[in-house]
Structure formats: C-alpha cells, structure tokens
Design an enzyme around this catalytic site. Structure first.
Site, PDB file in Angstrom:
ATOM      1  CG  ASP A 235      -0.742  12.810 -19.120  1.00 45.62           C
ATOM      2  OD1 ASP A 235      -0.978  13.943 -19.906  1.00 45.62           O
ATOM      3  OD2 ASP A 235      -1.283  12.492 -18.206  1.00 45.62           O
ATOM      4  CB  SER A 236       0.964  11.228 -14.286  1.00 41.34           C
ATOM      5  OG  SER A 236      -0.192  12.280 -14.300  1.00 41.34           O
ATOM      6  CG  ASP A 284      -0.692  22.765 -22.448  1.00 39.50           C
ATOM      7  OD1 ASP A 284      -1.038  23.516 -21.877  1.00 39.50           O
ATOM      8  OD2 ASP A 284      -1.686  22.001 -23.361  1.00 39.50           O
ATOM      9  CB  CYS A 324      -4.737  26.408 -18.780  1.00 43.11           C
ATOM     10  SG  CYS A 324      -4.400  24.804 -17.638  1.00 43.11           S
TER      11      CYS A 324
HETATM   12  N1  SAH Z   1      -1.128  19.297 -23.386  1.00 46.75           N
HETATM   13  C1  SAH Z   1      -2.707  18.700 -23.432  1.00 46.75           C
HETATM   14  C2  SAH Z   1      -3.352  19.209 -22.274  1.00 46.75           C
HETATM   15  C3  SAH Z   1      -2.523  18.783 -21.018  1.00 46.75           C
HETATM   16  S1  SAH Z   1      -3.653  18.894 -19.660  1.00 46.75           S
HETATM   17  C4  SAH Z   1      -3.058  19.072 -24.806  1.00 46.75           C
HETATM   18  O1  SAH Z   1      -2.641  19.754 -25.714  1.00 46.75           O
HETATM   19  O2  SAH Z   1      -4.319  18.571 -25.095  1.00 46.75           O
HETATM   20  C5  SAH Z   1      -2.751  18.258 -18.366  1.00 46.75           C
HETATM   21  C6  SAH Z   1      -2.442  16.834 -18.449  1.00 46.75           C
HETATM   22  O3  SAH Z   1      -1.316  16.663 -17.527  1.00 46.75           O
HETATM   23  C7  SAH Z   1      -3.499  15.801 -18.207  1.00 46.75           C
HETATM   24  O4  SAH Z   1      -3.485  14.738 -19.008  1.00 46.75           O
HETATM   25  C8  SAH Z   1      -2.931  15.038 -16.896  1.00 46.75           C
HETATM   26  O5  SAH Z   1      -3.355  13.793 -16.987  1.00 46.75           O
HETATM   27  C9  SAH Z   1      -1.409  15.308 -16.981  1.00 46.75           C
HETATM   28  N2  SAH Z   1      -0.805  15.465 -15.552  1.00 46.75           N
HETATM   29  C10 SAH Z   1      -1.115  16.166 -14.400  1.00 46.75           C
HETATM   30  N3  SAH Z   1      -0.266  16.136 -13.451  1.00 46.75           N
HETATM   31  C11 SAH Z   1       0.863  15.461 -13.935  1.00 46.75           C
HETATM   32  C12 SAH Z   1       2.001  14.760 -13.458  1.00 46.75           C
HETATM   33  N4  SAH Z   1       2.712  15.294 -12.331  1.00 46.75           N
HETATM   34  N5  SAH Z   1       2.948  14.162 -14.518  1.00 46.75           N
HETATM   35  C13 SAH Z   1       2.616  14.113 -15.754  1.00 46.75           C
HETATM   36  N6  SAH Z   1       1.396  14.405 -16.391  1.00 46.75           N
HETATM   37  C14 SAH Z   1       0.507  15.009 -15.563  1.00 46.75           C
END
Ligand code: SAH
Length: 380
Positions: A235-236, A284, A324
C-alpha cells in the site's frame, strides 16, 4: 417512477414558481401529470437527482418513529446474516434510506450523509439510532466529495459533543482488524469485501500471496489465517500499513506477513522485471473511474493493472481483480480484465464473479447501487 424507480432527475419535473422557491432538502409530495401520487421525497433544486423517495405514501411523517421502522428492518437483516455486530447497517437506497450509509462497529457507529435532504433529517435519524442501539459514539464522516454537489460542507465530527475514538476493533471472519474512524478512509473499514476475503483465504492455503492495495490488511491477514506460506501486502499509505501491522501482531500472524510501502504499479513492474511470482495475487484498488468523464482513462488503468497483476501470478495460480467504481459497468470491467490478462500472455478461467456482501443491499431499480465488482480467475 411508474415502474418503481426511487429517483427523479431535474429534467423530468415541472417546477411551479412556489416549488422553485423551496429550500434544498425540503420534504415534498410528488404527483404525475395524470394525478397519480408517487409518495414523499426530499428535494434539492440544485442537483441532477432532484428528488429521492423516502416513502410511497404522500402523507408520510418523516420523524424518529419513521426512521426507527426503517432502521429496525435493516438491523434485523444484518442480525440474520452475522453473529457479531460489525457490518454496514444502512446501505442508502438499498435500505430505503437515500443519502445515508451507517457502519456499525459494535457500539460505535459511523454515519456518512451525502445529500442535503438527509442532512436536514439528522436530528430524527440520530434519535432513532440512539433509541435502537444506544451507541456510545456516533461519528459523522462528512468528507465525501459528492457532498459539495449538494451544497454541503466537508466535516468529520462526533455527535453530542462526544470524543470520537480514533482506534476501533473490527471482527471479521474470525480475525481482529483495526480501523481508524477519524483519519481512516471512507467510514474506516471496507466491509464490502468480507465474503471475498473468506473465499481468497481458502485458496491461499500453503501458497504465497501478494495483496496489492491492502489498506488495513483485509485480504492479507485473511490469507495468512487461511494458511498462506507467506503474504506480501503493498500500500502507498503509511497510516494504513500501521493498522495492518497492528492487526498482524494482534492475530499472531506477523511472522508470515511482510508489509511494503510502495506504489502498486511501480512495485508490480519491479516484481515482473525480476520475474518474481506469487501463487495468489489480489488487486482491490481505489476507484479508477471517479466520474463518468473518467471512464476511458480509468478503464485503461484497470486493463494495465490486470496485465501487470497477471504477469506476477504463478502458473496454476489465482488472481483477484476488483473495482469499486460505480461508473464502470460490470461488463466493461470484466472486458478490461480479460484483455489485460490476455496481453500478459495468459490463459484464464473465470472462477467467481462476486460483489459486495449482503450487508450492502442494492436497490433493484438502481443497478449502480451494486458498485463492487470482484472477479477471481485461475491462470494457466
Ligand atoms: N483491499 C482493501 C481496500 C483497498 S482501499 C481492503 O480489502 O480493505 C484502496 C487502498 O489503495 C488504500 O489503502 C490506499 O492507500 C491505496 N492506494 C491508493 N493508491 C495507491 C497506489 N498508487 N499504490 C499503492 N496503494 C495505493
């Protein structure tokens, strides 16, 4: 409307001078030109969706007792579905409460109000919630972008002058996760993927797993608990990874989980470049199609993500791709995923086409309320 749709768009109604002067959020009765009554709605003259139906009767009184009836029905559905009190309690139109989302974390509730009409009804709504569930705290997450279209301000606060707890436990699939209600994303936790996490946990047994966009560790820890050999979660966001780390420790799974702070596209390119593979890959992401005008750019991003994720999925492995965004249809999303997988040079079998869990009911006349698309493939 005659067929049962609960919305009226601004170009579908005739406004008299008096109705034009109504303040946004007013309660109104709506009738057809043939005199047919459609019920009680709230009205916003400034928005594209001008009217949203609250009740089929034109004489409905929208007070705490009215809310209590709707909320009791929503609660009884969730109580039939889940043993523990952690779920989406209200899913807007799907529960007959347009403009309102309520998530329940035992005795703490988070409320997301996205329309002026619902905001005007906050007093009877919160009375009914207090009466029904006696929550220790209700947190208003009023920081969704769409509020601006309704003329609402962005705010996050606890009702009744309470202190919002920053840190909350979420129980799901026998695991303990942590959510940050105040600084966390959306309402703090993505309840919508619960069933899909359980499904992936079964596939993860004795396999290596890559969870892209892990947020607070949702899929990653489910996979680890399912017996995965090793889990890498990307995650970022540093605060999101801290929640995931804490949950890994609390569940005794930290020895099998590695958390990586990185941009997912860059990390996938890097892994593919080094020919590193995982038996199970999960992606996701946040919504790539935020508005309808972003459809083509977002569709391209889903295609690219599918290609990169497929390229790091081991032969005989499994790949989950999710969206989503309500602004991309299930058909278009599935097409982009199929093309991306094909461009990675892989053959796939589509094993599962799922959406959000049953605590996110959709309105049968509003296909866009079924916003989550989750596809699981077996790759050769
Ligand atoms: N899969 C998770 C929900 C994901 S929500 C679950 O099951 O609960 C989307 C996530 O993507 C967030 O935590 C956000 O910080 C991350 N995110 C957004 N852009 C990103 C990127 N370019 N690289 C990595 N993570 C990212």
């Amino acid at each position: 409307m005659r067929a049962g749709a609960p919305w009226v768009f601004s170009n579908e109604i005739l406004l008299t001078p008096e109705s034009k002067a109504l303040t946004p959020g007013s309660l109104v009765a709506v009738a057809g030109d043939d005199g047919r009554q459609f019920g009680t709605f709230y009205f916003n003259p400034k928005t594209l969706i001008a009217l949203r139906r609250l009740d089929p009767s034109p004489h409905a009184v929208i007070d705490a007792a009215w809310f209590r009836t709707r909320l009791s029905r929503a609660l009884s559905i969730r109580q039939s579905l889940y043993e523990r009190p952690y779920y989406r309690l209200v899913h807007a139109e799907g529960d007959g409460l347009p403009g309102l989302v309520v998530d329940r974390f035992d005795d703490v509730l988070t409320l997301q109000i996205t329309t002026k009409g619902m905001e005007e009804l906050l007093a009877p709504l919160s009375d009914a919630l207090r009466d029904l569930l006696a929550p220790t705290c209700m947190v208003l997450r009023g920081d969704v972008q769409s509020r601006a279209l309704e003329g609402l301000t962005s705010e996050v606060r606890a009702l009744d002058g309470q202190e919002a707890p920053e840190h909350l436990v979420v129980e799901e699939n026998g695991l303990r996760y942590f959510a940050d209600l105040v600084h966390g994303q959306k309402t703090g936790w993505y309840f919508d993927q619960r069933d899909n996490r359980a499904f992936m946990a079964r596939l993860a047994h004795q396999r290596s797993v890559l969870d892209c966009y892990t947020y607070a560790g949702g899929f990653a820890l489910a996979a680890a608990r399912g017996g995965a050999r090793e889990v890498v979660a990307v995650d970022s966001s540093a605060p999101a990874l801290r929640l995931a780390e804490e949950a890994a420790v609390a569940n005794g799974l930290s020895d099998r989980c590695r958390l990586v702070k990185a941009d997912v596209f860059e990390e996938l390119e890097r892994l593919a470049g080094q020919q590193e593979c995982f038996d199970v890959v999960i992606a996701d992401p946040p919504p790539f199609v935020r508005a309808r005008k972003d459809l083509e750019a977002g569709a391209k991003a889903y295609r690219k993500l599918a290609r990169l994720a497929a390229s790091v999925t081991a032969p005989g492995g499994f790949l989950l791709l999710a969206s989503c965004s309500h602004n991309i249809s299930p058909e278009r999303f599935a097409l982009e995923c199929a093309i991306g997988i094909e461009r990675a040079g892989r053959d796939a079998a589509l094993l599962r086409q799922a959406g959000a869990g049953a605590d996110h009911p959709a309105h049968p006349m509003l296909p866009e309320t079924a916003y989550l698309k989750t596809l699981v493939y077996a790759l050769n």
